[in-house]
Design an enzyme around this catalytic site. Structure first.
Site, PDB file in Angstrom:
ATOM      1  N   ASP A 102       0.866  -1.183   0.000  1.00  0.00           N
ATOM      2  CA  ASP A 102       0.000   0.000   0.000  1.00  0.00           C
ATOM      3  C   ASP A 102       0.905   1.237   0.000  1.00  0.00           C
ATOM      4  O   ASP A 102       1.790   1.353  -0.845  1.00  0.00           O
ATOM      5  CB  ASP A 102      -0.963  -0.065   1.201  1.00  0.00           C
ATOM      6  CG  ASP A 102      -1.960   1.086   1.252  1.00  0.00           C
ATOM      7  OD1 ASP A 102      -2.945   1.043   0.499  1.00  0.00           O
ATOM      8  OD2 ASP A 102      -1.747   2.022   2.038  1.00  0.00           O
ATOM      9  N   HIS A 299      -7.128  -6.201  -1.146  1.00  0.00           N
ATOM     10  CA  HIS A 299      -6.068  -5.214  -0.974  1.00  0.00           C
ATOM     11  C   HIS A 299      -5.045  -5.567   0.099  1.00  0.00           C
ATOM     12  O   HIS A 299      -3.905  -5.116   0.031  1.00  0.00           O
ATOM     13  CB  HIS A 299      -6.705  -3.860  -0.628  1.00  0.00           C
ATOM     14  CG  HIS A 299      -5.725  -2.751  -0.473  1.00  0.00           C
ATOM     15  ND1 HIS A 299      -4.937  -2.307  -1.521  1.00  0.00           N
ATOM     16  CD2 HIS A 299      -5.373  -1.998   0.609  1.00  0.00           C
ATOM     17  CE1 HIS A 299      -4.158  -1.322  -1.098  1.00  0.00           C
ATOM     18  NE2 HIS A 299      -4.394  -1.117   0.188  1.00  0.00           N
TER      19      HIS A 299
END
Length: 321
Positions: A102, A299
């Site tokens: 991320d 994610h």
């Protein structure tokens, strides 16, 4: 080999960072994203340490147990790269393999691009290396509207208060309430709604996330009180500033050996299509070792699919050795 994760603090660039560490050998730095901490890498410590590596995961500046500078300007990408480069030296190493997920991925990619002398390998999870271009926030506003989460985060105090009101609920919603299901979609807050209205609290957590995990994240964030999430949100508030500061390095390639791992249902795919990602990797990482796409994965890559991520990392690390 050290058989348990050890915790310590170190000061770099005038900011106190908390570190979690296990193992001995060549240094591997694990950089978390938003809204996470060292704990995001809980499944990576033991396997990498057992393979002969010194694994260190900091809480990056502004997050969890680390210090939170007051000024928004203290969270630019150059500050974050500076923290990594100083941390390598503070740990007594000459080089490191830098792995980021991320927001940690842009920090890892930028560190490898700007300080190739310090980075012997770089891995990005979820976020690929991105080129410079027009204002990123203006682009996202045009594509997804004012409610796109990165634009929503720009107003000081708004998302901060919403997330900090009940950190346990926030982590359940943000980490556990976004199951991979069909085509990934961008995170957009419709007009008149609040951020957490878009991610209802799940009836049950996904198999990879437990209530103990939620407790661990929330406890580390709680020490900042009402500003629990402000440090991480300030990274977003430097997006356009990063574009300006990094303009001198536009087009710079990453010459270190590289690895990219992503989930096929990651919401980042709604912002940067797989075809564009493949193109960027060809252009910016000439020594790409592998491009791994994990089916049925969202994610939170290394938390959702630890076995596959660990296998990819160990294969990459072995290629460097």
């Amino acid at each position: 080999m050290n058989d348990a994760v050890k915790h310590s603090d170190v000061e770099v660039n005038g900011v106190r960072l908390h570190l979690a560490e296990q193992g001995e050998g060549p240094l591997v730095l694990l950089l978390h994203g938003f809204p996470e901490s060292w704990y995001s890498w809980r499944h990576q410590f033991a396997p990498l340490a057992a393979a002969g590596y010194r694994v260190v995961a900091p809480d990056q500046r502004g997050y969890a147990r680390s210090e939170q500078p007051e000024s928004v300007d203290a969270y630019s990408l150059l500050h974050l790269v500076g923290d990594v480069t100083a941390l390598i030296g503070a740990l007594g190493a000459e080089q490191a393999v830098v792995v980021g997920h991320d927001w940690g991925a842009p920090v890892a990619w930028a560190t490898a691009a700007l300080r190739p002398d310090l980075v012997r390998g770089v891995a990005g999870l979820s976020v690929p290396p991105l080129p410079s271009g027009p204002s990123p926030l203006a682009q996202s506003r045009e594509r997804f509207g004012e409610g796109f989460y990165q634009n929503y985060f720009q107003e000081p105090g708004r998302a901060d208060a919403e997330l900090a009101a009940d950190p346990k609920s926030s982590f359940r919603r943000v980490l556990g309430g976004t199951h991979p299901d069909g085509e990934p979609k961008p995170w957009v807050v419709p007009d008149g709604m609040k951020l957490l209205d878009t991610v209802p609290e799940p009836e049950r957590l996904p198999d990879w996330l437990t209530e103990e995990d939620i407790e661990a994240f929330a406890a580390d964030y709680a020490r900042h009180g009402a500003r629990a999430f402000t440090g991480g949100l300030n990274w977003y508030r430097n997006i356009d500033r990063n574009h300006e500061l990094m303009a001198a390095f536009a087009g710079r390639r990453i010459e270190a050996p590289a690895l990219y791992v992503t989930g096929e249902q990651d919401l980042v795919n709604a912002m940067v299509t797989p075809e564009v990602v493949a193109y960027l990797l060809r252009q910016l990482t000439p020594r790409l070792h592998a491009h791994v796409r994990l089916p049925g994965t969202g994610h939170w890559t290394q938390q959702e699919r630890p076995a596959e991520v660990n296998a990819a990392l160990l294969d990459f690390l072995a290629s460097l050795d």
